[in-house]
Design a protein around this motif. Structure first.
Motif, PDB file in Angstrom:
ATOM      1  N   MET A  24       0.815  -1.162  -0.103  1.00 58.30           N
ATOM      2  CA  MET A  24       0.077  -0.044   0.016  1.00 58.30           C
ATOM      3  C   MET A  24       0.782   1.169   0.026  1.00 58.30           C
ATOM      4  O   MET A  24       0.595   2.310  -0.768  1.00 58.30           O
ATOM      5  CB  MET A  24      -1.096  -0.156   1.366  1.00 58.30           C
ATOM      6  CG  MET A  24      -2.171  -1.096   1.165  1.00 58.30           C
ATOM      7  SD  MET A  24      -2.859  -0.847   2.560  1.00 58.30           S
ATOM      8  CE  MET A  24      -4.489  -2.172   2.201  1.00 58.30           C
ATOM      9  N   ARG A  25       1.881   1.374   0.690  1.00 56.78           N
ATOM     10  CA  ARG A  25       2.786   2.505   0.831  1.00 56.78           C
ATOM     11  C   ARG A  25       3.431   2.564  -0.536  1.00 56.78           C
ATOM     12  O   ARG A  25       3.493   3.782  -0.897  1.00 56.78           O
ATOM     13  CB  ARG A  25       3.868   2.209   1.886  1.00 56.78           C
ATOM     14  CG  ARG A  25       3.492   2.702   3.176  1.00 56.78           C
ATOM     15  CD  ARG A  25       4.517   2.556   4.256  1.00 56.78           C
ATOM     16  NE  ARG A  25       4.152   3.403   5.584  1.00 56.78           N
ATOM     17  CZ  ARG A  25       4.544   3.092   6.703  1.00 56.78           C
ATOM     18  NH1 ARG A  25       5.282   2.026   6.831  1.00 56.78           N
ATOM     19  NH2 ARG A  25       4.159   3.837   7.736  1.00 56.78           N
ATOM     20  N   GLU A  26       3.746   1.646  -1.147  1.00 51.86           N
ATOM     21  CA  GLU A  26       4.570   1.603  -2.716  1.00 51.86           C
ATOM     22  C   GLU A  26       3.403   2.357  -3.620  1.00 51.86           C
ATOM     23  O   GLU A  26       3.849   2.970  -4.445  1.00 51.86           O
ATOM     24  CB  GLU A  26       5.087   0.217  -3.110  1.00 51.86           C
ATOM     25  CG  GLU A  26       6.305   0.011  -2.103  1.00 51.86           C
ATOM     26  CD  GLU A  26       7.035  -1.070  -2.668  1.00 51.86           C
ATOM     27  OE1 GLU A  26       6.228  -2.037  -3.440  1.00 51.86           O
ATOM     28  OE2 GLU A  26       7.757  -1.571  -2.106  1.00 51.86           O
ATOM     29  N   LEU A  27       2.375   1.614  -3.569  1.00 46.40           N
ATOM     30  CA  LEU A  27       1.168   2.221  -4.370  1.00 46.40           C
ATOM     31  C   LEU A  27       1.049   3.761  -4.149  1.00 46.40           C
ATOM     32  O   LEU A  27       0.401   4.609  -5.095  1.00 46.40           O
ATOM     33  CB  LEU A  27       0.020   1.427  -4.233  1.00 46.40           C
ATOM     34  CG  LEU A  27      -0.145   0.055  -4.811  1.00 46.40           C
ATOM     35  CD1 LEU A  27      -1.208  -0.869  -4.402  1.00 46.40           C
ATOM     36  CD2 LEU A  27       0.096   0.041  -6.282  1.00 46.40           C
ATOM     37  N   LEU A  28       0.769   4.193  -2.901  1.00 46.15           N
ATOM     38  CA  LEU A  28       0.559   5.485  -2.478  1.00 46.15           C
ATOM     39  C   LEU A  28       1.571   6.416  -2.665  1.00 46.15           C
ATOM     40  O   LEU A  28       1.234   7.823  -3.068  1.00 46.15           O
ATOM     41  CB  LEU A  28       0.048   5.652  -1.087  1.00 46.15           C
ATOM     42  CG  LEU A  28      -1.280   5.094  -0.731  1.00 46.15           C
ATOM     43  CD1 LEU A  28      -1.385   5.237   0.570  1.00 46.15           C
ATOM     44  CD2 LEU A  28      -2.246   5.984  -1.381  1.00 46.15           C
ATOM     45  N   ALA A  29       2.900   6.093  -2.803  1.00 47.03           N
ATOM     46  CA  ALA A  29       4.162   6.794  -2.842  1.00 47.03           C
ATOM     47  C   ALA A  29       4.123   8.091  -3.830  1.00 47.03           C
ATOM     48  O   ALA A  29       4.536   9.111  -3.854  1.00 47.03           O
ATOM     49  CB  ALA A  29       5.399   6.079  -3.097  1.00 47.03           C
ATOM     50  N   PRO A  30       3.660   7.764  -5.530  1.00 47.07           N
ATOM     51  CA  PRO A  30       3.638   8.583  -6.612  1.00 47.07           C
ATOM     52  C   PRO A  30       2.734   9.742  -6.269  1.00 47.07           C
ATOM     53  O   PRO A  30       2.859  10.781  -6.730  1.00 47.07           O
ATOM     54  CB  PRO A  30       3.328   7.889  -7.475  1.00 47.07           C
ATOM     55  CG  PRO A  30       3.644   6.243  -7.265  1.00 47.07           C
ATOM     56  CD  PRO A  30       3.183   6.336  -5.714  1.00 47.07           C
ATOM     57  N   PHE A  31       1.909   9.695  -5.249  1.00 46.93           N
ATOM     58  CA  PHE A  31       0.716  10.747  -5.016  1.00 46.93           C
ATOM     59  C   PHE A  31       0.966  11.588  -4.113  1.00 46.93           C
ATOM     60  O   PHE A  31       0.444  12.679  -3.687  1.00 46.93           O
ATOM     61  CB  PHE A  31      -0.633  10.127  -5.076  1.00 46.93           C
ATOM     62  CG  PHE A  31      -0.930   9.114  -6.242  1.00 46.93           C
ATOM     63  CD1 PHE A  31      -1.500   9.589  -7.265  1.00 46.93           C
ATOM     64  CD2 PHE A  31      -0.605   7.765  -6.229  1.00 46.93           C
ATOM     65  CE1 PHE A  31      -1.793   8.997  -8.430  1.00 46.93           C
ATOM     66  CE2 PHE A  31      -0.954   7.043  -7.338  1.00 46.93           C
ATOM     67  CZ  PHE A  31      -1.695   7.808  -8.404  1.00 46.93           C
ATOM     68  N   GLY A  32       2.177  11.457  -3.409  1.00 49.20           N
ATOM     69  CA  GLY A  32       2.615  12.671  -2.226  1.00 49.20           C
ATOM     70  C   GLY A  32       1.628  12.546  -0.941  1.00 49.20           C
ATOM     71  O   GLY A  32       1.356  13.484  -0.400  1.00 49.20           O
TER      72      GLY A  32
END
Length: 211
Positions: A24-32
């Motif tokens: 989940m953290r990796e999925l959210l990372a690009p969105f700041g």
């Protein structure tokens, strides 16, 4: 239908599962979006009393949002085996027991298939993602990936990944890197894993990339 709500700032990832937390953290990372886990905040795990993946995800997300005062992001997912009438399904984690022994859970699936004399090895993963805000606003998205079961292979991933081979691939999820498993081609919207497929829908509705 009400308009989607945009997520920004900080969000609680309502899980105590280390593997899900990493994904989940990796999925959210690009969105700041800054992500903190329920475990890091010391939040208790609510009883998952739902009868569908979406209901259990909502229970976890709303509990974390209420306790933290922040938006919360929860996943409920599982492996559904055709020849076992959809089991373990909602009880995928429970089949691994308190010790989270997924080697034992995979062996149990193999034993159940052998006991039934089943030759059908078709299965699919389901992921329900819920975003919940402290005021009760809820967003729900689902993703599925179909494939078949094989003897466990690979040390990557977590849970039932080593025995699940997605359609069109020779490797199991246990042999696929996290980058490939839940990486997203944002131009086409294509994604491999069930969680990434659900996340694509969530991101389109509720996330914005920083300029």
């Amino acid at each position: 239908m009400s308009a989607h709500r945009i997520l920004s700032g900080k969000v609680v990832i309502a899980t105590h599962n280390a593997g899900k937390l990493v994904e989940m953290r990796e999925l959210l990372a690009p969105f700041g979006v800054e992500a903190v886990s329920a475990g890091e905040l010391g939040l208790p795990e609510p009883d998952e009393t739902g009868t569908m993946f979406s209901e259990n995800a909502a229970i976890k997300a709303h509990a974390a949002a209420k306790a933290s005062g922040l938006p919360a992001f929860a996943d409920d997912s599982g492996l559904c085996v055709d020849a076992l009438d959809g089991a373990p399904g909602l009880f995928s984690a429970r089949w691994a027991g308190p010790a989270k022994d997924f080697s034992g859970a995979m062996a149990r699936i193999a034993d159940e298939l052998d006991r039934r004399g089943a030759t059908n090895r078709r299965a699919h993963f389901v992921s329900a993602l819920v975003l919940a805000w402290p005021d009760g606003h809820t967003e729900l998205f689902e993703g599925r990936v179909f494939g078949d079961l094989v003897a466990p292979r690979g040390q990557l991933g977590f849970g039932y990944d080593p025995m699940f081979r997605p359609e069109g691939m020779d490797r199991t999820f246990g042999e696929i890197s996290s980058e490939e498993k839940h990486g997203v081609d944002w131009q086409s919207g294509n994604a491999l894993s069930h969680r990434a497929r659900a996340f694509v829908e969530l991101a389109r509705a509720c996330l914005r990339r920083p300029v």
